[in-house]
Design a protein around this motif. Structure first.
Motif, PDB file in Angstrom:
ATOM      1  N   THR A 190       2.504   9.750   5.123  1.00  0.00           N
ATOM      2  CA  THR A 190       4.175   9.847   4.697  1.00  0.00           C
ATOM      3  C   THR A 190       4.238  10.603   3.488  1.00  0.00           C
ATOM      4  O   THR A 190       4.811  11.907   3.859  1.00  0.00           O
ATOM      5  N   LEU A 191       3.198  10.334   2.461  1.00  0.00           N
ATOM      6  CA  LEU A 191       3.699  11.510   1.631  1.00  0.00           C
ATOM      7  C   LEU A 191       3.491  13.126   1.674  1.00  0.00           C
ATOM      8  O   LEU A 191       4.612  13.455   1.695  1.00  0.00           O
ATOM      9  N   ASN A 192       2.570  13.562   1.945  1.00  0.00           N
ATOM     10  CA  ASN A 192       2.543  14.456   2.711  1.00  0.00           C
ATOM     11  C   ASN A 192       2.582  15.488   3.546  1.00  0.00           C
ATOM     12  O   ASN A 192       3.946  16.689   3.520  1.00  0.00           O
ATOM     13  N   ALA A 193       3.071  14.257   4.387  1.00  0.00           N
ATOM     14  CA  ALA A 193       4.023  14.674   5.305  1.00  0.00           C
ATOM     15  C   ALA A 193       5.927  15.141   4.770  1.00  0.00           C
ATOM     16  O   ALA A 193       6.631  15.596   5.414  1.00  0.00           O
ATOM     17  N   PHE A 203       1.096  -1.164   0.041  1.00  0.00           N
ATOM     18  CA  PHE A 203      -0.056   0.384   0.137  1.00  0.00           C
ATOM     19  C   PHE A 203       0.903   0.957  -0.001  1.00  0.00           C
ATOM     20  O   PHE A 203       1.747   1.332   0.754  1.00  0.00           O
ATOM     21  N   SER A 204       0.470   2.350  -1.065  1.00  0.00           N
ATOM     22  CA  SER A 204       1.310   3.481  -0.879  1.00  0.00           C
ATOM     23  C   SER A 204       0.861   4.113  -1.834  1.00  0.00           C
ATOM     24  O   SER A 204      -0.150   4.456  -2.829  1.00  0.00           O
ATOM     25  N   PRO A 205       0.674   5.717  -0.961  1.00  0.00           N
ATOM     26  CA  PRO A 205       0.471   6.712  -2.237  1.00  0.00           C
ATOM     27  C   PRO A 205       1.347   7.033  -3.018  1.00  0.00           C
ATOM     28  O   PRO A 205       2.486   6.639  -3.061  1.00  0.00           O
ATOM     29  N   TRP A 206       0.571   7.205  -3.770  1.00  0.00           N
ATOM     30  CA  TRP A 206       1.826   7.552  -6.062  1.00  0.00           C
ATOM     31  C   TRP A 206       1.970   9.265  -5.465  1.00  0.00           C
ATOM     32  O   TRP A 206       0.926  10.313  -5.618  1.00  0.00           O
ATOM     33  N   ASP A 207       2.981   9.432  -5.427  1.00  0.00           N
ATOM     34  CA  ASP A 207       3.413  10.826  -5.854  1.00  0.00           C
ATOM     35  C   ASP A 207       3.133  11.382  -7.113  1.00  0.00           C
ATOM     36  O   ASP A 207       3.514  11.019  -8.282  1.00  0.00           O
ATOM     37  N   GLU A 208       2.567  12.380  -7.181  1.00  0.00           N
ATOM     38  CA  GLU A 208       2.195  12.719  -8.802  1.00  0.00           C
ATOM     39  C   GLU A 208       2.945  14.365  -8.976  1.00  0.00           C
ATOM     40  O   GLU A 208       2.777  14.695  -9.774  1.00  0.00           O
ATOM     41  N   GLN A 258      -6.265  13.144  -1.606  1.00  0.00           N
ATOM     42  CA  GLN A 258      -5.877  12.428  -0.514  1.00  0.00           C
ATOM     43  C   GLN A 258      -5.782  10.655  -0.007  1.00  0.00           C
ATOM     44  O   GLN A 258      -5.090  10.059   0.770  1.00  0.00           O
ATOM     45  N   GLN A 259      -7.230  10.480  -0.135  1.00  0.00           N
ATOM     46  CA  GLN A 259      -7.517   8.763   0.047  1.00  0.00           C
ATOM     47  C   GLN A 259      -6.930   7.957  -1.696  1.00  0.00           C
ATOM     48  O   GLN A 259      -6.631   7.197  -1.676  1.00  0.00           O
ATOM     49  N   ASN A 260      -7.638   8.964  -2.553  1.00  0.00           N
ATOM     50  CA  ASN A 260      -7.577   8.224  -3.985  1.00  0.00           C
ATOM     51  C   ASN A 260      -6.240   7.919  -4.246  1.00  0.00           C
ATOM     52  O   ASN A 260      -6.160   6.732  -4.758  1.00  0.00           O
ATOM     53  N   SER A 261      -5.677   8.520  -3.656  1.00  0.00           N
ATOM     54  CA  SER A 261      -3.455   8.181  -3.981  1.00  0.00           C
ATOM     55  C   SER A 261      -3.246   7.026  -3.900  1.00  0.00           C
ATOM     56  O   SER A 261      -2.314   6.608  -4.320  1.00  0.00           O
ATOM     57  N   VAL A 262      -4.093   6.653  -2.830  1.00  0.00           N
ATOM     58  CA  VAL A 262      -3.028   5.326  -1.873  1.00  0.00           C
ATOM     59  C   VAL A 262      -3.365   4.169  -3.264  1.00  0.00           C
ATOM     60  O   VAL A 262      -4.742   3.696  -3.486  1.00  0.00           O
ATOM     61  N   ARG A 263      -2.679   3.456  -4.153  1.00  0.00           N
ATOM     62  CA  ARG A 263      -2.235   2.326  -4.353  1.00  0.00           C
ATOM     63  C   ARG A 263      -1.877   1.059  -3.964  1.00  0.00           C
ATOM     64  O   ARG A 263      -1.216   0.713  -3.196  1.00  0.00           O
ATOM     65  N   LEU A 308       6.506   4.959  -2.469  1.00  0.00           N
ATOM     66  CA  LEU A 308       7.367   3.741  -3.179  1.00  0.00           C
ATOM     67  C   LEU A 308       7.546   3.937  -4.341  1.00  0.00           C
ATOM     68  O   LEU A 308       7.756   2.920  -5.301  1.00  0.00           O
ATOM     69  N   ASN A 309       7.322   5.651  -5.090  1.00  0.00           N
ATOM     70  CA  ASN A 309       7.767   5.596  -6.654  1.00  0.00           C
ATOM     71  C   ASN A 309       9.827   5.060  -6.769  1.00  0.00           C
ATOM     72  O   ASN A 309      10.391   5.570  -5.778  1.00  0.00           O
ATOM     73  N   GLN A 310       8.838   4.995  -7.973  1.00  0.00           N
ATOM     74  CA  GLN A 310      11.203   4.722  -8.645  1.00  0.00           C
ATOM     75  C   GLN A 310      11.159   5.767  -8.597  1.00  0.00           C
ATOM     76  O   GLN A 310      11.166   6.720  -8.688  1.00  0.00           O
ATOM     77  N   GLY A 311      12.715   5.443  -7.907  1.00  0.00           N
ATOM     78  CA  GLY A 311      13.756   6.533  -7.784  1.00  0.00           C
ATOM     79  C   GLY A 311      13.824   7.405  -6.397  1.00  0.00           C
ATOM     80  O   GLY A 311      14.679   7.792  -6.059  1.00  0.00           O
ATOM     81  N   LYS A 312      13.054   6.608  -5.358  1.00  0.00           N
ATOM     82  CA  LYS A 312      12.471   6.877  -4.351  1.00  0.00           C
ATOM     83  C   LYS A 312      13.644   6.095  -3.458  1.00  0.00           C
ATOM     84  O   LYS A 312      13.677   5.133  -3.687  1.00  0.00           O
ATOM     85  N   GLN A 313      14.692   6.876  -2.092  1.00  0.00           N
ATOM     86  CA  GLN A 313      14.782   5.839  -1.234  1.00  0.00           C
ATOM     87  C   GLN A 313      13.625   4.301  -0.941  1.00  0.00           C
ATOM     88  O   GLN A 313      12.793   4.511  -0.751  1.00  0.00           O
TER      89      GLN A 313
END
Length: 416
Positions: free
Chosen positions: A360-363, A12-17, A26-31, A376-381
């Motif tokens: 996570t993401l917004n923080a 489960f991870s929000p997706w950074d756009e 805030q809810q729908n970004s979670v994959r 957990l986007n590609q290229g992140k830690q």
């Protein structure tokens, strides 16, 4: 090059756009991938997705280590964007007073609260301060926090503030954590300036801020904008000077009274405004328009026995909402983002997905760290946590959910 394969996980991870999630996002970004895997190369995420697809990709690469996640839930490492973890001694006695009905601002006005911690921090050696603060940071790491902010603000003189900021930097160097340092010289007016707050303001503007900037020892400047502390106009001067010196801006806004701190954060383009228990509709609307992240601290509201910040209203208005512990010796001695997550869901009305995005993401956007952490986007830690449960809901379902945290990874290495 070291390449690792993590498989057999429920991810489960929000997706950074490219911006903090707000409103429905805030809810729908979670994959969610019910059967997922990750490839991690040199500590960065190379690929994440359905396990069969990732295994096919991995077959064409040299894999140096394979980790079976045992079907556990895998989420991004928590990002705690508001802490005061660098301090000496505690204030348990004041906690008892507050339970008896003495207000937080009343304790501060008579020389307690922040000022009592200032006395202890000034007395402590750098090594003593590091030992205490390091222990708190490592406890947070064990509870899933992989990135955090730590503020100064218990020195209130140049020498002591720089000591704190050096300790904060050492925590980042001596632990796996990414630590973002924030200068909070405008936390209170110290006792030696009692009766002369204007003198302290000028000292802050002309000596402390320039020296902090010169040493390159802080990323942000924060100010406690509140009745009896720093007014909106004083806060505007402090943050304006900080901006001139190249520091990012944060603001303790409208915690106890609606002073207009939220509107000031929007006016100055602050990265975040924090607390916001008493923020007005107009102030929140201004924040939404300016894209200022609202950092909410439900543990502090619980500890002070105050109503929670209006998280649902903020999300409806399009304000990006983040969560933090506010770990400090007075109003909220809390190191656990899992407990903050539970309070956000059970007390503030956030959905599980909204709370996950907030922690996570917004923080990460509230710290200017989103290019590296928060999802957990590609290229992140490859910073992530394994939970014993089917979904992040376990963090609210199992109160005191620390026991459900099975492993904490930082840059693809297990660190707790």
């Amino acid at each position: 090059m070291i390449r690792k394969l993590f498989r057999n996980a429920r991810v489960f991870s929000p997706w950074d756009e490219g911006s903090p999630a707000r409103g429905r996002e805030q809810q729908n970004s979670v994959r969610f991938w019910p059967e997922a895997a990750l490839i991690v190369t040199d500590g960065l995420i190379e690929a994440v997705g359905e396990e069969m697809e990732i295994l096919e990709l991995a077959a064409s690469k040299e894999i140096h280590q394979e980790v079976d996640c045992g079907g556990m839930c895998l989420i991004p490492g928590f990002v705690d964007p508001h802490t005061h973890m660098c301090f000496a001694a505690n204030r348990e006695g004041e906690f008892k007073e507050r339970l008896a009905g003495v207000s937080y601002l009343e304790i501060l006005a008579r020389g307690g609260g922040i000022l009592s911690t200032v006395r202890e921090v000034r007395k402590a050696t750098e090594e003593e301060l590091l030992e205490e603060s390091l222990a708190r940071a490592l406890r947070a790491l064990e509870l899933g926090t992989t990135t955090m902010e730590i503020k100064s603000g218990y020195g209130l003189e140049t020498r002591a503030e720089l000591k704190m900021l050096r300790v904060i930097r050492r925590i980042s160097m001596e632990t796996p954590l990414d630590v973002v340092p924030t200068f909070l010289g405008a936390h209170a007016v110290p006792e030696e300036y009692r009766g002369n707050p204007q003198g302290y303001l000028e000292f802050l503007l002309e000596e402390m801020l320039p020296e902090v900037s010169r040493q390159g020892i802080a990323r942000f400047c924060d100010v406690f904008c509140e009745q009896g502390v720093f007014s909106v106009e004083e806060s505007r001067r402090i943050l304006g000077r900080a901006s001139q010196l190249g520091l990012g801006l944060k603001i303790h806004a409208d915690e106890v009274h609606d002073t207009g701190g939220a509107a000031l954060a929007a006016e100055l383009g602050a990265t975040s405004a924090e607390h916001l228990l008493a923020a007005s509709h107009e102030g929140l609307r201004a924040m939404a328009g300016a894209g200022v992240v609202a950092v909410l601290l439900p543990g502090t509201a619980l500890s002070l026995k105050k109503p929670y910040a209006k998280a649902r209203q903020m999300i409806k208005m399009g304000v990006p909402v983040a969560l933090a512990t506010d770990c400090n010796p007075g109003s909220c001695y809390l190191e656990s983002i899992p407990l903050v997550f539970a309070l956000a869901v059970l007390g503030m009305g956030l959905s599980v997905e909204e709370a996950l995005t907030a922690a996570t993401l917004n923080a990460s956007y509230a710290l200017g760290m989103a290019s590296r952490v928060g999802s957990l986007n590609q290229g992140k830690q490859a910073d992530f946590v394994l939970l014993e449960g089917d979904s992040p809901a376990v963090l609210a379902y199992r109160l005191g959910a620390e026991s459900c945290i099975q492993a904490v990874y930082k840059r693809g290495e297990q660190v707790a």
